[in-house]
Write an enzyme that holds these catalytic residues in place. Sequence first.
Site, PDB file in Angstrom:
ATOM      1  N   SER A 102       0.737  -1.145  -0.145  1.00 42.22           N
ATOM      2  CA  SER A 102      -0.005   0.037  -0.026  1.00 42.22           C
ATOM      3  C   SER A 102       0.791   1.187   0.008  1.00 42.22           C
ATOM      4  O   SER A 102       1.860   1.043   0.410  1.00 42.22           O
ATOM      5  CB  SER A 102      -0.773  -0.048   1.345  1.00 42.22           C
ATOM      6  OG  SER A 102      -1.613   1.238   1.327  1.00 42.22           O
TER       7      SER A 102
ATOM      8  N   TYR B 150      -2.286  -1.217   9.940  1.00 42.46           N
ATOM      9  CA  TYR B 150      -2.451  -1.495   8.759  1.00 42.46           C
ATOM     10  C   TYR B 150      -1.131  -1.213   7.866  1.00 42.46           C
ATOM     11  O   TYR B 150      -0.339  -1.883   7.183  1.00 42.46           O
ATOM     12  CB  TYR B 150      -3.676  -0.879   7.849  1.00 42.46           C
ATOM     13  CG  TYR B 150      -3.779  -1.015   6.555  1.00 42.46           C
ATOM     14  CD1 TYR B 150      -4.058  -2.405   6.055  1.00 42.46           C
ATOM     15  CD2 TYR B 150      -3.369  -0.058   5.703  1.00 42.46           C
ATOM     16  CE1 TYR B 150      -4.402  -2.825   4.602  1.00 42.46           C
ATOM     17  CE2 TYR B 150      -3.379  -0.203   4.209  1.00 42.46           C
ATOM     18  CZ  TYR B 150      -4.192  -1.839   3.589  1.00 42.46           C
ATOM     19  OH  TYR B 150      -4.044  -1.946   2.464  1.00 42.46           O
TER      20      TYR B 150
END
Length: 252
Positions: free
Chosen positions: A144, A157
């Site tokens: 990400s 995350y």
Amino acid sequence: MNESGIALVTGAGRGLGRATARALAERGHRVIVAARDVQDATAVVDEITAGGGEALPLALDVADLDGILQARDAALAAIAEKWPGSSIEVLVNNAGVGLFAPIGEVTGEEFDRTFAVNVRGPLFVIQAFLPHLSEGARIVNISSSLSRHVSPATSVYAASKAAIEALSRSLASELGKRGIRINTIAPGPTATDFNGGAMRDNVELRHGLGQQTALGRVGEPEEIAHAVAAFVSSDLRWVTGERIEVSGGVLL
């Protein structure tokens, strides 16, 4: 470019995984569509076959270590029956979960689940399928853009995605002797059903995040999928251990 090898994509029942499975099939790969819900996987297989491609569904929950081994055996049996004599040439570790909460609201259970799916899962999927990957196979792990830039309530995350990037670099060195290339794609804000479909369905959120990118919009799943397909092509055969961000230039 037309490819004919077998590609296994995890988390392929929807979102980026679905788009990636379709993109690889369009380039001639025979695709194992792996998802927790085999009905979702079957729907994607139907889409691929309707377009003239070849695909098989596979039930796979990457958080379940015993389930990974069972899924591997099921995949190998299906390959032997439908595509005998073939080995897996592409592995895309796309399955992931998001934990978006301020530090005071993070629970141990949520932390463990995030790392079980986003880090432990890809590691043990690679371990399980490694003996069955062809020499010169290509692995892509999905990270990400949040491993690079800061955003509120994304600490766990983002940490899991930073971990998968470090894992990818280490394994690229370890497996290079077999000619196996391992790279990471780091998507930016993309209009999928991830995190409840917020970036896909919330117009205000899409606009706000789009204004943070150099290209002025959020991405589409197909744009990430095409980047994955490019990464596993022979055009990038001299690239391994790298991270490429596909984010429209978010927060440069």
